[in-house]
Design a protein around this motif. Structure first.
Motif, PDB file in Angstrom:
ATOM      1  N   LEU A 215     -10.478  23.921  15.543  1.00 24.32           N
ATOM      2  CA  LEU A 215      -9.347  24.742  15.948  1.00 24.32           C
ATOM      3  C   LEU A 215      -9.682  26.306  15.595  1.00 24.32           C
ATOM      4  CD1 LEU A 215      -6.189  22.797  14.747  1.00 24.32           C
ATOM      5  CD2 LEU A 215      -7.182  22.944  17.006  1.00 24.32           C
ATOM      6  N   PHE A 216      -9.470  27.186  16.505  1.00 29.77           N
ATOM      7  CA  PHE A 216      -9.569  28.744  16.322  1.00 29.77           C
ATOM      8  C   PHE A 216      -8.291  29.282  16.327  1.00 29.77           C
ATOM      9  CE2 PHE A 216     -13.716  27.146  17.849  1.00 29.77           C
ATOM     10  CZ  PHE A 216     -14.583  27.754  17.090  1.00 29.77           C
ATOM     11  N   PRO A 217      -7.764  29.756  15.111  1.00 33.45           N
ATOM     12  CA  PRO A 217      -6.104  30.354  15.034  1.00 33.45           C
ATOM     13  C   PRO A 217      -6.037  31.386  15.802  1.00 33.45           C
ATOM     14  CG  PRO A 217      -7.625  30.395  12.979  1.00 33.45           C
ATOM     15  CD  PRO A 217      -8.447  29.754  13.905  1.00 33.45           C
ATOM     16  N   ILE A 218      -5.121  31.681  16.516  1.00 33.54           N
ATOM     17  CA  ILE A 218      -4.564  32.943  16.949  1.00 33.54           C
ATOM     18  C   ILE A 218      -3.610  33.520  16.230  1.00 33.54           C
ATOM     19  CG2 ILE A 218      -3.433  33.861  19.130  1.00 33.54           C
ATOM     20  CD1 ILE A 218      -4.538  31.420  20.687  1.00 33.54           C
ATOM     21  N   VAL A 219      -3.622  34.657  15.637  1.00 29.71           N
ATOM     22  CA  VAL A 219      -2.695  35.091  14.693  1.00 29.71           C
ATOM     23  C   VAL A 219      -2.156  36.499  15.398  1.00 29.71           C
ATOM     24  CG1 VAL A 219      -3.845  33.800  12.815  1.00 29.71           C
ATOM     25  CG2 VAL A 219      -4.511  36.291  13.410  1.00 29.71           C
ATOM     26  N   GLY A 220      -1.106  36.747  14.645  1.00 33.13           N
ATOM     27  CA  GLY A 220      -0.378  38.130  14.627  1.00 33.13           C
ATOM     28  C   GLY A 220      -0.796  39.274  13.804  1.00 33.13           C
ATOM     29  N   GLN A 222       0.031  40.314  11.286  1.00 29.04           N
ATOM     30  CA  GLN A 222       0.039  40.276   9.688  1.00 29.04           C
ATOM     31  C   GLN A 222      -0.468  38.917   9.403  1.00 29.04           C
ATOM     32  OE1 GLN A 222       3.063  42.249  10.515  1.00 29.04           O
ATOM     33  NE2 GLN A 222       1.914  43.682   9.490  1.00 29.04           N
ATOM     34  N   GLY A 223      -1.004  38.479  10.039  1.00 28.92           N
ATOM     35  CA  GLY A 223      -2.052  37.134  10.005  1.00 28.92           C
ATOM     36  C   GLY A 223      -0.995  35.932  10.394  1.00 28.92           C
ATOM     37  N   LEU A 241     -21.289  30.768  19.715  1.00 27.75           N
ATOM     38  CA  LEU A 241     -19.902  30.238  20.577  1.00 27.75           C
ATOM     39  C   LEU A 241     -18.763  30.368  19.469  1.00 27.75           C
ATOM     40  CD1 LEU A 241     -19.541  29.298  23.246  1.00 27.75           C
ATOM     41  CD2 LEU A 241     -19.991  26.852  22.636  1.00 27.75           C
ATOM     42  N   ARG A 242     -18.959  30.236  18.385  1.00 28.73           N
ATOM     43  CA  ARG A 242     -17.964  30.040  17.236  1.00 28.73           C
ATOM     44  C   ARG A 242     -17.255  31.640  17.434  1.00 28.73           C
ATOM     45  NH1 ARG A 242     -17.026  26.126  13.510  1.00 28.73           N
ATOM     46  NH2 ARG A 242     -18.379  24.292  13.812  1.00 28.73           N
ATOM     47  N   GLU A 243     -18.257  32.345  17.167  1.00 34.74           N
ATOM     48  CA  GLU A 243     -17.838  33.861  16.981  1.00 34.74           C
ATOM     49  C   GLU A 243     -17.157  34.342  18.189  1.00 34.74           C
ATOM     50  OE1 GLU A 243     -20.824  32.931  16.320  1.00 34.74           O
ATOM     51  OE2 GLU A 243     -21.359  33.758  14.432  1.00 34.74           O
ATOM     52  N   PHE A 244     -17.752  33.771  19.531  1.00 34.71           N
ATOM     53  CA  PHE A 244     -17.012  34.202  20.904  1.00 34.71           C
ATOM     54  C   PHE A 244     -15.981  33.678  21.005  1.00 34.71           C
ATOM     55  CE2 PHE A 244     -16.133  32.198  24.918  1.00 34.71           C
ATOM     56  CZ  PHE A 244     -16.157  33.584  25.738  1.00 34.71           C
ATOM     57  N   LEU A 245     -15.511  32.295  20.329  1.00 30.77           N
ATOM     58  CA  LEU A 245     -14.284  31.746  20.499  1.00 30.77           C
ATOM     59  C   LEU A 245     -13.194  32.547  19.377  1.00 30.77           C
ATOM     60  CD1 LEU A 245     -15.408  27.948  20.735  1.00 30.77           C
ATOM     61  CD2 LEU A 245     -14.043  29.388  22.388  1.00 30.77           C
ATOM     62  N   SER A 246     -13.779  32.605  18.184  1.00 33.29           N
ATOM     63  CA  SER A 246     -12.887  33.533  17.476  1.00 33.29           C
ATOM     64  C   SER A 246     -12.379  34.985  17.910  1.00 33.29           C
ATOM     65  CB  SER A 246     -13.445  33.924  15.770  1.00 33.29           C
ATOM     66  OG  SER A 246     -14.172  33.016  15.791  1.00 33.29           O
ATOM     67  N   GLY A 247     -13.433  35.688  18.650  1.00 32.00           N
ATOM     68  CA  GLY A 247     -13.119  36.584  19.373  1.00 32.00           C
ATOM     69  C   GLY A 247     -11.965  36.657  20.286  1.00 32.00           C
ATOM     70  N   VAL A 248     -12.136  35.527  21.265  1.00 33.75           N
ATOM     71  CA  VAL A 248     -11.199  35.425  22.506  1.00 33.75           C
ATOM     72  C   VAL A 248      -9.800  35.139  21.768  1.00 33.75           C
ATOM     73  CG1 VAL A 248     -10.561  33.803  24.148  1.00 33.75           C
ATOM     74  CG2 VAL A 248     -13.024  34.480  23.812  1.00 33.75           C
ATOM     75  N   ALA A 249      -9.900  34.443  20.524  1.00 34.51           N
ATOM     76  CA  ALA A 249      -8.649  34.155  19.975  1.00 34.51           C
ATOM     77  C   ALA A 249      -7.894  35.658  19.604  1.00 34.51           C
ATOM     78  CB  ALA A 249      -8.807  32.870  18.686  1.00 34.51           C
ATOM     79  N   GLN A 250      -8.704  36.242  19.052  1.00 32.13           N
ATOM     80  CA  GLN A 250      -8.199  37.359  18.397  1.00 32.13           C
ATOM     81  C   GLN A 250      -7.796  38.272  19.769  1.00 32.13           C
ATOM     82  OE1 GLN A 250     -11.278  39.497  16.503  1.00 32.13           O
ATOM     83  NE2 GLN A 250      -9.877  41.142  15.605  1.00 32.13           N
ATOM     84  N   ALA A 251      -8.362  38.397  20.744  1.00 33.54           N
ATOM     85  CA  ALA A 251      -8.213  38.958  21.876  1.00 33.54           C
ATOM     86  C   ALA A 251      -6.306  38.315  22.373  1.00 33.54           C
ATOM     87  CB  ALA A 251      -8.988  38.973  23.083  1.00 33.54           C
ATOM     88  N   VAL A 257       0.992  39.563  20.897  1.00 33.62           N
ATOM     89  CA  VAL A 257       1.560  40.581  20.035  1.00 33.62           C
ATOM     90  C   VAL A 257       2.227  41.701  20.941  1.00 33.62           C
ATOM     91  CG1 VAL A 257       1.507  42.345  18.011  1.00 33.62           C
ATOM     92  CG2 VAL A 257       0.661  39.852  17.766  1.00 33.62           C
ATOM     93  N   ARG A 258       1.214  42.061  21.603  1.00 33.29           N
ATOM     94  CA  ARG A 258       1.614  43.490  22.370  1.00 33.29           C
ATOM     95  C   ARG A 258       2.814  42.969  23.445  1.00 33.29           C
ATOM     96  NH1 ARG A 258      -2.034  46.994  24.920  1.00 33.29           N
ATOM     97  NH2 ARG A 258      -0.935  47.983  26.760  1.00 33.29           N
ATOM     98  N   ASP A 259       2.705  41.678  23.844  1.00 32.34           N
ATOM     99  CA  ASP A 259       3.725  41.344  24.844  1.00 32.34           C
ATOM    100  C   ASP A 259       4.826  41.323  24.122  1.00 32.34           C
ATOM    101  OD1 ASP A 259       4.445  39.917  27.440  1.00 32.34           O
ATOM    102  OD2 ASP A 259       5.063  38.268  25.949  1.00 32.34           O
ATOM    103  N   ARG A 260       5.039  40.699  23.031  1.00 26.45           N
ATOM    104  CA  ARG A 260       6.127  40.556  21.925  1.00 26.45           C
ATOM    105  C   ARG A 260       6.543  42.153  21.867  1.00 26.45           C
ATOM    106  NH1 ARG A 260       4.789  37.479  16.740  1.00 26.45           N
ATOM    107  NH2 ARG A 260       4.259  39.626  16.191  1.00 26.45           N
TER     108      ARG A 260
END
Ligand code: C2E
Ligand code: MG
Ligand code: MG
Length: 708
Positions: A215-220, A222-223, A241-251, A257-260
């Motif tokens: 799992l690659f967590p998607i966070v707001g 404040q985490g 690939l791991r870095e990539f997936l964390s990067g996408v999760a971050q995006a 958050v922006r949508d919220r």
């Protein structure tokens, strides 16, 4: 040094410098050995390099290739490859005329190296970074080329992943809608994982995932968890690939958050911050949509909290806010949370019910009951009621504007009739409103045309019997309706803000009249002018009074202003300041209708006043009503104690006067003495009074030129 394996002993030949042939042979051997070792070493080295290294002649035939090239081309020994061209090795890959790669030919023709070019592999997947340099003989002639290339598939892949990630971030930056963004992210991930589906879950409490999944967590910001990307763990062996997936999760996190934020801003723009109800703009839009949609029964109701100002003023704004929140939730408890309910002003709510008239009426009654349940505010139990006016779509109008206007008219009617109730609009109400609007227009015109006249009611000192003053009472000389009493227009003028203009006109006329009495030789009779609440609060009041006194040339001591307790009690501190301003001019103050308001002894003591006018309602039933007798006596005593003069209003009978006289009241006013009269009649009245009572002293004291 001897060569291994030589068995025959040869005679030793000696050269001139003394070296033997054997020496020479040994030297050659040694050189040869060294050369051989170097060659083997070089070949071994080239074979160990993972890069592809080869040499070709001008016809594109392999002269040499290291092991990487040999194996990559499916051979097991370099000899198998030497002499072949690429076209021969890969019959289907090349399509040039002579079978030589275009770049290789150019390098050989121009003699210029071609360095660091990225190319797709000829065989299989992947990328190479190629360098080719011309191969020259001793004379410098190009006899072929040397090529070296490196597998850069992994780097290219990392670059590709990075650019995918960058594209996603660019989408976030340009504010692509979150749903569209998630779709793009899914496609991108699928593409990056060679067509395998990937799970994106948006849920603050995402499930722990199946076994074998990473799992690659998607966070707001404040985490805080917002969801995750889940991938089959076996896919993650690929570097980067791991870095990539964390990067996408971050995006995705940023996009969510922006949508919220955007949603929250949109919410704020359309809702009342205090109650969370729709604000006017959302309400208008929603009502218009309801009216434009499928025909259905609709009721539009205005709900106004009765006496809200009282709560706000007495318990403070925080309590007022709490009250509004409670009311909002009580309304919703009846209508249901999805109903269109809006707060449109301080204490006004609008409710739209999708119900037929009878049902809507019942629901509104239930709202009224819910609102009037006792509530605790600031530790006190409060009972509050509301007034509700409603209009029904179809019956009372088709547009939002019509329905709202009519619900408002109905609300006004409820308020006029004692508040705390529900009423549906009716034509009679509209008629009343129309006439009110006309009345206001007439009032404006009356001010311009100077249609107001004053009547004066004399005040008599009970002890001396002298006429000491007159109260100026306004009347409207209406062109069609005749002489109208103040009760028929003062409160309307007050409501629509015309009272100050009328008040100023009354003040000027009263002062001018008092000055005229003086001029015609009447003893100094004080004139009393009623001041309305709004006029009293007007910052320019004192200036106006001073200017009029000055214009007319009246002694300030001959003017008295009548104010009521309620005007003072609204805001005691500023009322006292205002009263002091007035008395500083030399003008005296009287409290009118005393006893009907709520002034306490302690506040009364602080007022710079001269007179208390006992309200007529306490006089009317004396001496029969013992309670009123007691009140009147108490007020007189109170006046004495505070050093004020007591004036009784509305004395109609000799019994009333006798009682007031016994109680020690200073002066009175009432029909028993005289009804209010025109200015000219008033001066005649005073003259006659002086003649009858023979109170010459009074007249002489004032002007000395009293006509006989
Ligand atoms: P108020 O200031 O208490 O005036 C006394 C009212 O009692 C007058 O009514 C007067 O005609 C009436 N009155 C006097 N003696 C008797 C009596 O023996 N029996 C009875 N039944 N009534 C008596 P009016 O002139 O109709 O004025 C009513 C109210 O209108 C006044 O009450 C005052 O509050 C207001 N008002 C009058 N003129 C003005 C004005 O120029 N400006 C403002 N703001 N209000 C005014
Ligand atoms: Mg008065
Ligand atoms: Mg009065």
């Amino acid at each position: 040094m001897t060569r291994q394996g030589s068995q025959v002993e040869l005679p030793v030949a000696v050269l001139q410098d003394g070296t033997t042939i054997r020496d020479v042979a040994d030297m050659v051997d040694e050189r040869y050995d060294a050369l051989l070792r170097r060659y083997e070493w070089l070949e071994a080295m080239l074979n160990h390099v993972p890069d592809y290294i080869y040499a070709k002649d001008t016809a594109g035939r392999f002269l040499y290739a290291n092991r990487a090239v040999v194996e990559n081309n499916g051979f097991s020994h370099v000899e198998e490859l030497i002499g072949l061209t690429d076209a021969q090795i890969h019959p289907h890959a090349h399509a040039t005329a002579d079978g030589i790669d275009i770049i290789e030919r150019r390098v050989m023709q121009t003699g210029e190296a071609d360095l660091g070019v990225e190319e797709r592999r000829m065989k299989g997947e992947g990328w190479l970074m190629m360098s080719r340099v011309p191969l020259r003989d001793r004379q410098g002639q190009v006899i072929g080329l040397v090529g070296a290339s490196r597998d850069i598939t992994a780097r290219k892949r990392a670059e590709e992943l990075m650019s995918m990630q960058a594209r996603l971030l660019r989408d976030v930056a340009t504010g692509v809608a979150v749903s569209a963004f998630i779709e793009t992210a899914k496609t991108t991930l699928k593409q990056a994982l060679g067509g395998l589906d990937i799970g994106i879950t948006l849920d603050p409490q995402p499930s722990p995932g199946e076994t074998g999944q990473t799992l690659f967590p998607i966070v707001g910001r404040q985490g805080e968890p917002l969801g995750n990307i889940s991938v089959d763990g076996s896919l993650l062996s690929e570097a980067g690939l791991r870095e990539f997936l964390s990067g996408v999760a971050q995006a995705i996190g940023i996009a969510v958050v922006r949508d919220r934020d955007i949603r929250y801003i949109a919410y704020l723009a359309e809702h009342d911050a205090l109650t969370g109800l729709a604000n006017r703009s959302l309400f208008d839009r929603s009502l218009a949509a309801l009216l434009a949609g499928e025909p259905m029964p609709l009721a539009v109701a205005f709900i106004d909290v009765d006496n809200f100002k009282l709560v706000n003023d007495s318990l403070g704004h925080a309590a007022g806010d709490d009250l509004l929140k409670v009311i909002a939730s009580r309304i919703l408890s009846v209508t249901g949370a999805d109903a269109l309910v809006s707060r449109i002003g301080g204490d006004e709510f609008i409710v739209v019910l999708q119900a037929a008239p009878e049902d809507a009426h019942l629901a509104l009654q239930r709202i009224g009951e819910a609102v009037s349940q006792p509530m605790i505010l600031e530790g006190r139990e409060i009972g509050i009621t509301c007034s509700i006016g409603v209009a029904f779509a179809g019956q009372h109008g088709t547009s939002a504007g019509e329905l709202l206007a009519r619900a408002d008219i109905a609300l006004f009617d409820v308020k006029k009739n004692g508040r705390n109730g529900v009423r549906a609009f009716s034509e009679d109400m509209a008629e009343a409103t129309r006439s009110k609007i006309e009345r206001v227009a007439e009032l404006r015109r009356a001010i311009e045309q100077d249609e107001f006249i004053l009547h004066f009611q004399p005040q008599k000192n009970i002890v001396t019997g002298a006429i000491v003053g007159a109260e100026a009472l306004v009347r409207w000389q209406h062109p069609r309706e005749g002489l109208l009493p103040p009760a028929s227009f003062i409160s309307l003028a007050e409501e629509v803000g015309l009272i100050s203009a009328i008040g100023e006109c009354v003040l000027r006329k009263a002062c001018r009249e008092a000055r005229r009495w003086q001029d015609t030789g009447l003893p100094g009779v004080r004139v009393a002018v009623n001041v309305s609440a709004r006029q009293f609060r007007e910052p320019s009041l004192c200036q106006t009074v001073a200017a009029i006194l000055d214009d007319v040339g009246l002694d300030a001591a001959l003017l008295e202003l009548e104010i009521t307790e309620s005007m003072i009690m609204e805001d005691v501190a500023s009322a006292i300041a205002r009263m002091e301003e007035i008395t500083a001019l030399g003008v005296s103050l009287a409290i009118d209708d005393f006893g009907t308001g709520y002034s306490s002894l302690s506040t009364l003591k602080m007022f710079p006043i001269t007179r208390l006018k006992i309200d007529r309602s306490f006089i009317a039933d004396i001496p029969a009503d013992m309670g009123d007798v007691a009140i009147v006596k108490a007020i007189v005593t109170l006046s004495r104690t505070l050093g004020l003069e007591a004036v009784a209003e509305g004395i109609e009978t000799p019994e009333q006067l006798a009682l007031l006289s016994d109680a020690g009241c200073d002066a009175f006013q009432g029909y028993y003495l005289a009804k209010p009269m025109a200015a000219s009649e008033f001066s005649a009245f005073v003259r006659l009074h002086i003649e009858k009572t023979g109170n010459e002293a009074e007249a002489e004291a004032s002007t000395g030129n009293m006509p006989a």
